[in-house]
Design a protein around this motif. Sequence first.
Motif, PDB file in Angstrom:
ATOM      1  N   UNK A 194      44.371  66.798  72.459  1.00  0.00           N
ATOM      2  CA  UNK A 194      43.718  66.707  71.156  1.00  0.00           C
ATOM      3  C   UNK A 194      43.024  68.015  70.767  1.00  0.00           C
ATOM      4  N   UNK A 195      42.256  68.583  71.684  1.00  0.00           N
ATOM      5  CA  UNK A 195      41.517  69.817  71.376  1.00  0.00           C
ATOM      6  C   UNK A 195      42.458  70.950  70.987  1.00  0.00           C
ATOM      7  N   UNK A 196      43.545  71.074  71.739  1.00  0.00           N
ATOM      8  CA  UNK A 196      44.519  72.123  71.458  1.00  0.00           C
ATOM      9  C   UNK A 196      45.156  71.912  70.086  1.00  0.00           C
ATOM     10  N   UNK A 197      45.459  70.650  69.755  1.00  0.00           N
ATOM     11  CA  UNK A 197      46.077  70.339  68.466  1.00  0.00           C
ATOM     12  C   UNK A 197      45.131  70.646  67.311  1.00  0.00           C
ATOM     13  N   UNK A 198      43.849  70.344  67.502  1.00  0.00           N
ATOM     14  CA  UNK A 198      42.858  70.589  66.456  1.00  0.00           C
ATOM     15  C   UNK A 198      42.696  72.083  66.208  1.00  0.00           C
ATOM     16  N   UNK A 199      42.606  72.862  67.274  1.00  0.00           N
ATOM     17  CA  UNK A 199      42.461  74.312  67.117  1.00  0.00           C
ATOM     18  C   UNK A 199      43.688  74.910  66.429  1.00  0.00           C
ATOM     19  N   UNK A 200      44.850  74.329  66.724  1.00  0.00           N
ATOM     20  CA  UNK A 200      46.077  74.810  66.070  1.00  0.00           C
ATOM     21  C   UNK A 200      46.006  74.545  64.565  1.00  0.00           C
ATOM     22  N   UNK A 201      45.529  73.359  64.179  1.00  0.00           N
ATOM     23  CA  UNK A 201      45.409  73.023  62.759  1.00  0.00           C
ATOM     24  C   UNK A 201      44.397  73.932  62.072  1.00  0.00           C
ATOM     25  N   UNK A 202      43.284  74.192  62.742  1.00  0.00           N
ATOM     26  CA  UNK A 202      42.262  75.053  62.145  1.00  0.00           C
ATOM     27  C   UNK A 202      42.777  76.479  61.952  1.00  0.00           C
ATOM     28  N   UNK A 203      43.632  76.920  62.856  1.00  0.00           N
ATOM     29  CA  UNK A 203      44.152  78.290  62.755  1.00  0.00           C
ATOM     30  C   UNK A 203      45.003  78.471  61.504  1.00  0.00           C
ATOM     31  N   UNK A 204      45.519  77.358  60.943  1.00  0.00           N
ATOM     32  CA  UNK A 204      46.323  77.467  59.723  1.00  0.00           C
ATOM     33  C   UNK A 204      45.452  77.798  58.511  1.00  0.00           C
ATOM     34  N   UNK A 205      44.133  77.646  58.654  1.00  0.00           N
ATOM     35  CA  UNK A 205      43.224  77.983  57.559  1.00  0.00           C
ATOM     36  C   UNK A 205      42.998  79.487  57.426  1.00  0.00           C
ATOM     37  N   UNK A 206      43.263  80.212  58.515  1.00  0.00           N
ATOM     38  CA  UNK A 206      42.892  81.625  58.561  1.00  0.00           C
ATOM     39  C   UNK A 206      43.675  82.491  57.574  1.00  0.00           C
ATOM     40  N   UNK A 207      42.961  83.458  56.990  1.00  0.00           N
ATOM     41  CA  UNK A 207      43.522  84.487  56.112  1.00  0.00           C
ATOM     42  C   UNK A 207      44.202  83.912  54.874  1.00  0.00           C
ATOM     43  N   UNK A 208      43.692  82.778  54.419  1.00  0.00           N
ATOM     44  CA  UNK A 208      44.123  82.220  53.137  1.00  0.00           C
ATOM     45  C   UNK A 208      42.873  81.838  52.352  1.00  0.00           C
ATOM     46  N   UNK A 209      42.976  81.917  51.022  1.00  0.00           N
ATOM     47  CA  UNK A 209      41.838  81.576  50.179  1.00  0.00           C
ATOM     48  C   UNK A 209      41.793  80.071  49.956  1.00  0.00           C
ATOM     49  N   UNK A 210      40.587  79.486  50.105  1.00  0.00           N
ATOM     50  CA  UNK A 210      40.414  78.053  49.900  1.00  0.00           C
ATOM     51  C   UNK A 210      39.340  77.829  48.843  1.00  0.00           C
ATOM     52  N   UNK A 211      39.715  77.145  47.762  1.00  0.00           N
ATOM     53  CA  UNK A 211      38.778  76.908  46.669  1.00  0.00           C
ATOM     54  C   UNK A 211      37.564  76.104  47.125  1.00  0.00           C
ATOM     55  N   UNK A 212      37.798  75.154  48.061  1.00  0.00           N
ATOM     56  CA  UNK A 212      36.696  74.312  48.531  1.00  0.00           C
ATOM     57  C   UNK A 212      35.596  75.159  49.155  1.00  0.00           C
ATOM     58  N   UNK A 213      35.999  76.174  49.914  1.00  0.00           N
ATOM     59  CA  UNK A 213      35.032  77.047  50.583  1.00  0.00           C
ATOM     60  C   UNK A 213      34.703  78.285  49.754  1.00  0.00           C
ATOM     61  N   UNK A 214      35.459  78.522  48.684  1.00  0.00           N
ATOM     62  CA  UNK A 214      35.281  79.685  47.824  1.00  0.00           C
ATOM     63  C   UNK A 214      35.352  80.987  48.618  1.00  0.00           C
ATOM     64  N   UNK A 215      36.409  81.099  49.419  1.00  0.00           N
ATOM     65  CA  UNK A 215      36.577  82.322  50.191  1.00  0.00           C
ATOM     66  C   UNK A 215      37.783  82.267  51.108  1.00  0.00           C
ATOM     67  N   UNK A 216      38.075  83.406  51.720  1.00  0.00           N
ATOM     68  CA  UNK A 216      39.147  83.526  52.705  1.00  0.00           C
ATOM     69  C   UNK A 216      38.541  83.281  54.084  1.00  0.00           C
ATOM     70  N   UNK A 217      39.097  82.339  54.834  1.00  0.00           N
ATOM     71  CA  UNK A 217      38.565  82.015  56.157  1.00  0.00           C
ATOM     72  C   UNK A 217      38.972  83.101  57.149  1.00  0.00           C
ATOM     73  N   UNK A 218      37.974  83.726  57.773  1.00  0.00           N
ATOM     74  CA  UNK A 218      38.228  84.785  58.748  1.00  0.00           C
ATOM     75  C   UNK A 218      38.065  84.306  60.181  1.00  0.00           C
ATOM     76  N   UNK A 219      37.153  83.349  60.408  1.00  0.00           N
ATOM     77  CA  UNK A 219      36.874  82.864  61.763  1.00  0.00           C
ATOM     78  C   UNK A 219      36.184  81.513  61.675  1.00  0.00           C
ATOM     79  N   UNK A 220      36.144  80.806  62.786  1.00  0.00           N
ATOM     80  CA  UNK A 220      35.503  79.494  62.800  1.00  0.00           C
ATOM     81  C   UNK A 220      34.858  79.222  64.155  1.00  0.00           C
ATOM     82  N   UNK A 221      33.858  78.354  64.132  1.00  0.00           N
ATOM     83  CA  UNK A 221      33.196  77.881  65.342  1.00  0.00           C
ATOM     84  C   UNK A 221      33.087  76.369  65.195  1.00  0.00           C
ATOM     85  N   UNK A 222      33.626  75.610  66.151  1.00  0.00           N
ATOM     86  CA  UNK A 222      33.797  74.166  65.985  1.00  0.00           C
ATOM     87  C   UNK A 222      32.925  73.362  66.933  1.00  0.00           C
ATOM     88  N   UNK A 223      32.375  72.256  66.402  1.00  0.00           N
ATOM     89  CA  UNK A 223      31.672  71.260  67.213  1.00  0.00           C
ATOM     90  C   UNK A 223      32.303  69.900  66.931  1.00  0.00           C
TER      91      UNK A 223
END
Length: 233
Positions: free
Chosen positions: A23-52
């Motif tokens: 599960x953890x590996x799958x979640x990190x893989x999904x989050x990595x798809x957010x990187x270096x793309x602009x997201x209107x919800x966040x109003x920015x390009x995702x460069x990095x993340x820290x997950x809990x």
Amino acid sequence: MEGFKVSDANLVVYVHPSKSNKVSQAILHELSTLLFTFHEVFDGVVLAYDVNFLDNCAKILPGVHPYFGVRLKAKLLLFSPKPNMLLEGKVIKLTQESIHVIVLGFSAAIITEKDIREEFKYKTKRGEDMYASRLHKRHVIKVGTTVRFLVKSFDEETLHVFGSLVQNHTGSIHWLDKNLEDISHSDRSTKKKRESEGESLILEQDTTVGEPISMENAHKMKKPKKQRTKGES
């Protein structure tokens, strides 16, 4: 450099049953798809993340393929350049009509001739193209130079920045860091002279949108293996 902010996000990641033992590996893989793309919800390009992770176990969703829904809280580092912010990048190409810059290794920026102050003159010296200052002979912009420039606009779809070198506090960072204080003194002297002659000078103060973050703190956040100070106006 400006243009960075941190956003706290509550997310739900849907995991295929075949990944239930990773599960953890799958979640990190999904989050990595957010990187270096602009997201209107966040109003920015995702460069990095820290997950809990908020759930000890996933919630099974009904359906033909019962996906697992996992709730988590993420801290996202975003690149969100706005007009009048100061950015920094490395010059990768020069022509008589424009200066081409790469920002953070992924975002292209262009500064056209009309947005380059008249102080700079395009010329070729010893086979090398450059923009050289008429006022300060050591202030030179060429391929490989790191420049500080002002944002005019940002194309969210192509991640393309349109910039300006009209302002005195923009140009080669190497030169500015050594001489900006002298320029400020010169500008203040000019202002006093104008005021003494009965002229008024209106100054515009840049504003930063979002919560700023330093590059030092940015490197502390988790990010995949793929991957200076704020200019004073």
